[in-house]
Design a protein around this motif. Sequence first.
Motif, PDB file in Angstrom:
ATOM      1  N   LEU A   1       0.830  -1.208   0.000  1.00  0.00           N
ATOM      2  CA  LEU A   1       0.000   0.000   0.000  1.00  0.00           C
ATOM      3  C   LEU A   1       0.858   1.248   0.000  1.00  0.00           C
ATOM      4  CD1 LEU A   1      -2.913  -0.940   2.433  1.00  0.00           C
ATOM      5  CD2 LEU A   1      -2.844  -1.070  -0.061  1.00  0.00           C
ATOM      6  N   ALA A   2       1.869   1.234  -0.876  1.00  0.00           N
ATOM      7  CA  ALA A   2       2.786   2.368  -0.981  1.00  0.00           C
ATOM      8  C   ALA A   2       3.199   2.529  -2.436  1.00  0.00           C
ATOM      9  CB  ALA A   2       4.006   2.163  -0.106  1.00  0.00           C
ATOM     10  N   SER A   3       3.671   3.761  -2.774  1.00  0.00           N
ATOM     11  CA  SER A   3       4.129   4.071  -4.129  1.00  0.00           C
ATOM     12  C   SER A   3       5.624   4.310  -4.091  1.00  0.00           C
ATOM     13  CB  SER A   3       3.401   5.303  -4.667  1.00  0.00           C
ATOM     14  OG  SER A   3       2.004   5.065  -4.752  1.00  0.00           O
ATOM     15  N   TYR A   4       6.349   3.838  -5.127  1.00  0.00           N
ATOM     16  CA  TYR A   4       7.812   3.867  -5.129  1.00  0.00           C
ATOM     17  C   TYR A   4       8.343   4.503  -6.406  1.00  0.00           C
ATOM     18  CZ  TYR A   4       7.130   0.218  -1.576  1.00  0.00           C
ATOM     19  OH  TYR A   4       6.741  -0.480  -0.477  1.00  0.00           O
ATOM     20  N   CYS A   5       9.443   5.270  -6.233  1.00  0.00           N
ATOM     21  CA  CYS A   5      10.171   5.754  -7.409  1.00  0.00           C
ATOM     22  C   CYS A   5      11.037   4.597  -7.916  1.00  0.00           C
ATOM     23  CB  CYS A   5      11.032   6.963  -7.054  1.00  0.00           C
ATOM     24  SG  CYS A   5      12.375   6.577  -5.878  1.00  0.00           S
ATOM     25  N   GLU A   6      11.762   4.831  -9.001  1.00  0.00           N
ATOM     26  CA  GLU A   6      12.548   3.751  -9.613  1.00  0.00           C
ATOM     27  C   GLU A   6      13.585   3.185  -8.646  1.00  0.00           C
ATOM     28  OE1 GLU A   6      15.151   2.933 -13.693  1.00  0.00           O
ATOM     29  OE2 GLU A   6      14.455   4.955 -13.206  1.00  0.00           O
ATOM     30  N   THR A   7      14.214   4.059  -7.841  1.00  0.00           N
ATOM     31  CA  THR A   7      15.270   3.617  -6.907  1.00  0.00           C
ATOM     32  C   THR A   7      14.680   2.780  -5.778  1.00  0.00           C
ATOM     33  OG1 THR A   7      16.567   5.599  -7.391  1.00  0.00           O
ATOM     34  CG2 THR A   7      17.105   4.392  -5.360  1.00  0.00           C
ATOM     35  N   HIS A   8      13.601   3.296  -5.160  1.00  0.00           N
ATOM     36  CA  HIS A   8      13.023   2.591  -4.019  1.00  0.00           C
ATOM     37  C   HIS A   8      12.191   1.373  -4.424  1.00  0.00           C
ATOM     38  CE1 HIS A   8      13.766   6.625  -2.085  1.00  0.00           C
ATOM     39  NE2 HIS A   8      14.303   5.803  -1.157  1.00  0.00           N
ATOM     40  N   LEU A   9      11.913   1.274  -5.719  1.00  0.00           N
ATOM     41  CA  LEU A   9      11.156   0.107  -6.197  1.00  0.00           C
ATOM     42  C   LEU A   9      12.075  -1.105  -6.409  1.00  0.00           C
ATOM     43  CD1 LEU A   9       8.341  -0.888  -7.212  1.00  0.00           C
ATOM     44  CD2 LEU A   9       9.051  -0.156  -9.514  1.00  0.00           C
TER      45      LEU A   9
ATOM     46  N   PHE B   1      12.108  -6.084  -7.096  1.00  0.00           N
ATOM     47  CA  PHE B   1      12.589  -6.909  -8.207  1.00  0.00           C
ATOM     48  C   PHE B   1      13.725  -7.848  -7.778  1.00  0.00           C
ATOM     49  CE2 PHE B   1      11.137  -2.960 -10.400  1.00  0.00           C
ATOM     50  CZ  PHE B   1      10.043  -3.522 -11.027  1.00  0.00           C
ATOM     51  N   THR B   2      14.274  -7.586  -6.591  1.00  0.00           N
ATOM     52  CA  THR B   2      15.440  -8.367  -6.158  1.00  0.00           C
ATOM     53  C   THR B   2      15.165  -9.234  -4.928  1.00  0.00           C
ATOM     54  OG1 THR B   2      16.231  -6.473  -4.872  1.00  0.00           O
ATOM     55  CG2 THR B   2      17.076  -6.722  -7.135  1.00  0.00           C
ATOM     56  N   VAL B   3      14.369  -8.742  -3.991  1.00  0.00           N
ATOM     57  CA  VAL B   3      14.068  -9.489  -2.760  1.00  0.00           C
ATOM     58  C   VAL B   3      12.967 -10.505  -3.052  1.00  0.00           C
ATOM     59  CG1 VAL B   3      13.292  -9.319  -0.370  1.00  0.00           C
ATOM     60  CG2 VAL B   3      14.733  -7.501  -1.344  1.00  0.00           C
ATOM     61  N   SER B   4      13.229 -11.757  -2.705  1.00  0.00           N
ATOM     62  CA  SER B   4      12.289 -12.837  -3.060  1.00  0.00           C
ATOM     63  C   SER B   4      10.910 -12.630  -2.453  1.00  0.00           C
ATOM     64  CB  SER B   4      12.863 -14.198  -2.628  1.00  0.00           C
ATOM     65  OG  SER B   4      13.110 -14.189  -1.216  1.00  0.00           O
ATOM     66  N   GLY B   5      10.841 -12.173  -1.229  1.00  0.00           N
ATOM     67  CA  GLY B   5       9.541 -11.976  -0.583  1.00  0.00           C
ATOM     68  C   GLY B   5       8.719 -10.871  -1.236  1.00  0.00           C
TER      69      GLY B   5
END
Length: 548
Positions: free
Chosen positions: A118-126, A130-134
């Motif tokens: 329930l949050a919005s992310y910029c490219e860096t914080h997103l 793409f990397t953490v399995s959970g």
Amino acid sequence: MSSVSCLLSEEHFRCSICLDVFTDPVSTPCGHNFCKSCITKHWDINYRCPLCNEGFKKRPFLRVNTLFSEMVAEFRHSAQQKANRKRSQQHVFNPVDVSCEFCTGTKLKALKSCLVCLASYCETHLEPHFTVSGLKRHQLIDPVENLEDRMCVKHGKPLELFCKTDQTFVCMHCSALDHKMHVFVPLKDEYEDKKVELVKTEVKIQDMIEKRRVKIEVIKRSVKCSTESAQMELSEGVEVFNSLNKFLERGLNELYKTIGEKVTTTQKQAEGLIKELEQEISDLKKRNTDVGQVTRSEDHLLVLRSFPLLKAVPPTKDWMKVNVHAPSYEKTVEGALIQLEETLNKETKKLLGEAELKRVQKYAVNVTLDPQTAHPELILTPDRKQVSHGDVRKNLPDNPERFSHYNFVLGEQSFTAGFPGRFYYEVQVQGKPKWNFGVVRKSINRKGEVKMKPREGYWTICLRGNEYKALDDPSVLLSLKSQPQKVGVFVSYSEGLVSFYDVDAAALIYSFTGCTFTEKLFPFFSPCRNDGGNNAAPLIIRPVNQNT
């Protein structure tokens, strides 16, 4: 027009008096444009142009600048469309810029929103998603505001399901508790279904738009054709009235000439009689002088010798029976009017016939003969413009289109109610004592005996010797003033009309009216049998000369 108006700003379309976009723009004699109501009120005060201050002695005449009015109308329409699109984008599909919730300092624009976090992310914080399995299993969507709206108010869980029973969004707990016996599908499945429906709606709307665009073009084309027809009719009408006016002038000149000739004849007759009378007066005066001289003489012998010669009065005409009779001009005028009426009636009929022929000739089409329909005894020229009858039956395939019983052939071209729904062609019949042609419907019987009547799909005329007939129901014997050498055929599909014209005489031969056409129509030709060479001349499809 739209491309031109788009190059101009709104300032070009503002009235210098009311400072608003023009309403009913008109032009002054000095070339400036104003709203009609604005300049009218201004000229109630003084007759000067508000822009250039040019003065006028009397209230100037306002003219409508057609091109400028169309540009103003186009600008208004374009501005309205832009406003509508802007309102639509603002209220429906206007994208919202969402900021990243984890940026400190300057907030960067969010790239994605997570329905789990329930949050919005910029490219860096997103990047962790793409990397953490959970986090990889989290559902990402295009950035949106108010992610709380996507959570179940009652259970605090994401709205992941769609309840088909209640047509509402629910979470996993709702499906197990409040909506236990209802039918559920994942949001993605319902999304796919609804997306398919929306695509269909989009296609349907696009089709509706296209149909309306086509309708606009049809209406424009109809107006254009109506205007062109009106101009042509007016031109032909002016030509007819000018011709009739020439006949009136000629009739008046003939009246002047006739009355003048009568006056001249009367004058010459009177001059001749006066001359004759004057000569007799001269002769009588001379005799009177001679008698007077002898009478006054004292010479007895002279008087007696002159007596026999002078006693008798010189022979003269009996003028009591001589009169100059003025001619009756009333009969002259009456006769001239009767003759003029006859001439005008005849000429009016001729001019109307010529105008009518020119009108239908506008719909001339290029007709060629179809060899696939020709009876085996018919001979077609290579250009398929002429057909005649031969004595030899050719060995041709008996296809469904070919006439096998009668010496008939059709044109290759077919015609329906489509635009303009009218067609015209001409056939030379010179040198033929027998022929038959016109139009037929597609479904006519081509293999057996037929009755050539409208109810059987035939609208034709024929010649047999010196007898012309329209093969109507019943047949109509035609009384023609002259034998046509070239016949025109005109068909109006929508009006149910088939007309035949004597081209050289510009006269109507016959019309089939009130016809019902429901299928394709084809030009129809029958040269009839050659009768040992007596009817060997071909039927010839001639190019149409619209200056006839």
